[in-house]
Design a protein around this motif. Sequence first.
Motif, mmCIF file in Angstrom:
data_model
loop_
_atom_site.group_PDB
_atom_site.id
_atom_site.type_symbol
_atom_site.label_atom_id
_atom_site.label_comp_id
_atom_site.label_asym_id
_atom_site.label_seq_id
_atom_site.Cartn_x
_atom_site.Cartn_y
_atom_site.Cartn_z
ATOM 1 N N ILE A 10 0.839 -1.209 -0.081
ATOM 2 C CA ILE A 10 0.128 0.129 0.012
ATOM 3 C C ILE A 10 0.924 1.212 -0.011
ATOM 4 C CG2 ILE A 10 -0.046 -0.103 2.571
ATOM 5 C CD1 ILE A 10 -3.162 1.183 2.255
ATOM 6 N N LYS A 11 0.381 2.391 -0.661
ATOM 7 C CA LYS A 11 1.284 3.633 -0.631
ATOM 8 C C LYS A 11 1.079 4.358 0.533
ATOM 9 C CE LYS A 11 -0.621 4.474 -4.653
ATOM 10 N NZ LYS A 11 -1.112 5.127 -5.827
ATOM 11 N N PRO A 12 2.059 5.171 0.908
ATOM 12 C CA PRO A 12 1.957 5.804 2.217
ATOM 13 C C PRO A 12 1.592 7.402 1.724
ATOM 14 C CG PRO A 12 4.274 5.834 1.561
ATOM 15 C CD PRO A 12 3.351 4.800 0.607
ATOM 16 N N ASP A 127 6.702 3.795 -15.502
ATOM 17 C CA ASP A 127 7.474 2.359 -15.246
ATOM 18 C C ASP A 127 6.875 1.667 -13.756
ATOM 19 O OD1 ASP A 127 9.719 0.606 -15.667
ATOM 20 O OD2 ASP A 127 10.870 1.386 -13.929
ATOM 21 N N TYR A 128 6.044 2.446 -13.142
ATOM 22 C CA TYR A 128 5.368 1.819 -11.778
ATOM 23 C C TYR A 128 4.757 0.525 -11.811
ATOM 24 C CZ TYR A 128 1.460 2.515 -8.360
ATOM 25 O OH TYR A 128 0.645 2.390 -7.229
ATOM 26 N N PRO A 129 4.315 -0.064 -12.997
ATOM 27 C CA PRO A 129 3.773 -1.308 -13.009
ATOM 28 C C PRO A 129 4.943 -2.266 -12.830
ATOM 29 C CG PRO A 129 2.517 -0.178 -14.856
ATOM 30 C CD PRO A 129 3.647 0.497 -14.126
ATOM 31 N N ALA A 134 8.086 -6.257 -10.034
ATOM 32 C CA ALA A 134 9.441 -6.892 -9.003
ATOM 33 C C ALA A 134 8.857 -6.969 -7.751
ATOM 34 C CB ALA A 134 10.288 -5.792 -9.307
ATOM 35 N N ASP A 135 8.249 -6.147 -7.073
ATOM 36 C CA ASP A 135 7.643 -6.192 -5.704
ATOM 37 C C ASP A 135 7.277 -7.542 -5.516
ATOM 38 O OD1 ASP A 135 8.145 -3.431 -5.259
ATOM 39 O OD2 ASP A 135 6.116 -2.855 -5.631
ATOM 40 N N ILE A 136 6.263 -8.094 -6.618
ATOM 41 C CA ILE A 136 5.466 -9.213 -6.458
ATOM 42 C C ILE A 136 6.581 -10.587 -6.781
ATOM 43 C CG2 ILE A 136 3.555 -10.614 -7.338
ATOM 44 C CD1 ILE A 136 2.293 -7.883 -7.975
ATOM 45 N N HIS A 148 -9.808 -4.106 -7.149
ATOM 46 C CA HIS A 148 -9.951 -4.280 -8.502
ATOM 47 C C HIS A 148 -9.034 -3.512 -9.415
ATOM 48 C CE1 HIS A 148 -12.271 -3.686 -12.304
ATOM 49 N NE2 HIS A 148 -12.541 -5.013 -12.164
ATOM 50 N N ASP A 149 -8.516 -2.216 -8.892
ATOM 51 C CA ASP A 149 -8.010 -1.322 -9.624
ATOM 52 C C ASP A 149 -6.448 -1.767 -9.932
ATOM 53 O OD1 ASP A 149 -7.075 -0.982 -7.260
ATOM 54 O OD2 ASP A 149 -6.840 1.317 -7.267
ATOM 55 N N GLN A 150 -6.009 -2.945 -9.501
ATOM 56 C CA GLN A 150 -4.603 -3.141 -9.297
ATOM 57 C C GLN A 150 -4.617 -4.491 -10.392
ATOM 58 O OE1 GLN A 150 -1.966 -1.719 -8.446
ATOM 59 N NE2 GLN A 150 -3.608 0.004 -7.943
HETATM 60 P P1 TYM Z 1 -2.864 1.907 -3.148
HETATM 61 O O1 TYM Z 1 -1.894 2.207 -2.200
HETATM 62 O O2 TYM Z 1 -3.358 2.884 -4.055
HETATM 63 O O3 TYM Z 1 -4.049 1.102 -2.614
HETATM 64 C C1 TYM Z 1 -3.968 -0.107 -1.670
HETATM 65 C C2 TYM Z 1 -5.008 -0.967 -1.799
HETATM 66 O O4 TYM Z 1 -6.504 -0.530 -1.721
HETATM 67 C C3 TYM Z 1 -7.048 -0.951 -2.796
HETATM 68 N N1 TYM Z 1 -8.099 0.056 -3.125
HETATM 69 C C4 TYM Z 1 -9.557 -0.115 -3.260
HETATM 70 N N2 TYM Z 1 -10.165 -1.295 -3.136
HETATM 71 C C5 TYM Z 1 -11.460 -1.139 -3.325
HETATM 72 N N3 TYM Z 1 -12.238 -0.070 -3.419
HETATM 73 C C6 TYM Z 1 -11.392 1.168 -3.673
HETATM 74 N N4 TYM Z 1 -12.131 2.206 -3.972
HETATM 75 C C7 TYM Z 1 -9.982 1.153 -3.555
HETATM 76 N N5 TYM Z 1 -8.882 2.115 -3.625
HETATM 77 C C8 TYM Z 1 -7.880 1.521 -3.447
HETATM 78 C C9 TYM Z 1 -6.069 -1.045 -3.859
HETATM 79 O O5 TYM Z 1 -6.667 -1.901 -5.125
HETATM 80 C C10 TYM Z 1 -4.984 -1.771 -3.262
HETATM 81 O O6 TYM Z 1 -4.880 -2.982 -3.153
HETATM 82 N N6 TYM Z 1 -0.099 -0.248 -6.588
HETATM 83 C C11 TYM Z 1 -0.505 -0.474 -5.286
HETATM 84 C C12 TYM Z 1 0.473 -0.632 -4.361
HETATM 85 C C13 TYM Z 1 1.385 -1.739 -4.557
HETATM 86 C C14 TYM Z 1 1.236 -3.129 -4.720
HETATM 87 C C15 TYM Z 1 2.499 -3.912 -5.000
HETATM 88 C C16 TYM Z 1 0.268 -3.897 -4.341
HETATM 89 C C17 TYM Z 1 2.745 -1.456 -4.990
HETATM 90 N N7 TYM Z 1 3.206 -2.578 -5.224
HETATM 91 C C18 TYM Z 1 2.365 -5.035 -5.240
HETATM 92 C C19 TYM Z 1 0.188 -5.136 -4.549
HETATM 93 C C20 TYM Z 1 1.524 -5.918 -4.909
HETATM 94 C C21 TYM Z 1 -1.592 0.797 -4.835
HETATM 95 O O7 TYM Z 1 -1.224 1.799 -5.623
HETATM 96 O O8 TYM Z 1 -2.409 0.570 -3.831
#
Ligand code: TYM
Length: 328
Positions: A10-12, A127-129, A134-136, A148-150
């Motif tokens: 999760i992003k801070p 390059d984010y994805p 790599a994280d995964i 769902h958005d990921q």
């Molecule tokens: P992030 O920080 O935006 O969000 C963290 C998680 O919350 C979920 N999320 C939601 N789920 C349902 N409804 C919503 N409205 C909603 N908004 C956010 C996101 O899907 C996420 O699971 N790219 C990722 C962080 C990340 C990551 C990873 C995740 C970086 N490396 C490796 C998994 C594996 C992100 O921006 O999450």
Amino acid sequence: MTKQILVSGIKPTGDIHIGNYLGTLKNWVELQDKYNCFFFIADWHALTIKHDPKNYQDLILKTAMTLLSVGIDPKKSTLFVQSHLSEHAELCWLFNTLTPVAELERMTQYKDEAKQHKDNINAGLLDYPVLMSADILLYKPEVVPVGHDQLQHLELANVIAKKFNNRFGQYFEEVKPNLSKSPRLMSLTEPDKKMSKSLGPNNYIALDDSPEMIRKKVMSAVTDVGPTGSSEMSSGVRNLFILLEEFADKQTVVKYKNSYLDKTLKYSELKAELAEAIIKILSPIQERKAKLMKDQKKVQKILLDGAKQARTIAQKNLLEIKKLMGLV
Ligand code: TYM
């Protein structure tokens, strides 16, 4: 039997909202017993949008406190900060050399963010994805719980894994997303869009919001104008029912569903009861966080121990990857 591996991050970026909570964090907590879990704070990812370096460490620490207060247990799971492990960045570079730029340019999140931050379309945003892949893949997990958005990013991780396997030999298995019951919670103010920090504080309920704030936000959530005779439930009302199902007891849900069906539903009553149900679930989380705020050293130690633990696997796997690529 050794447990299968699970990874998520999760992003801070400040407030963590109930979309994050219902979309994935609640799931993280529940999956801790079943899997060997690696949870991390994606501080490198959050740099793709302008951040304030002065309060960044504070934000990272508070994100960790929120994760602990919702129920991430460092005795069961490994909790760490992404940038404490340079292995993530190293693997990102290796994967960069396998990833077609066109794949990145078609990512929905990239297109949305680029539209929203026209003055800062940095290479990191594109390059984010790859960093996420790599994280995964660094931990060779079985599952990745996300909202769902990921999902599109997860698909790309599997594309990269396949490309790697084809060129350098079978190494990565396919990773599977794990979706919660509410993988796409909608905004309170614009219920046709997903709940997101970028739409402003009134569209979401933060896990840190006070009871007054929660009442105010829920009461002003967009619904329709009242029972219209149409059989289609509006997106705003549908979202309120999703929240009710997540936060209230079964009896309450049935009561309001019935009154919706027989067209006697008063949204003000539903909202008032929903707000109290949310407050009831969030209060103990907030109390635990307030306690952790007084013991920041403890949280810092959890993160350092977590990084140490994660590093053991990350280093081992990265070495194997580098061997396959002829780097060592
Ligand atoms: P992030 O920080 O935006 O969000 C963290 C998680 O919350 C979920 N999320 C939601 N789920 C349902 N409804 C919503 N409205 C909603 N908004 C956010 C996101 O899907 C996420 O699971 N790219 C990722 C962080 C990340 C990551 C990873 C995740 C970086 N490396 C490796 C998994 C594996 C992100 O921006 O999450």
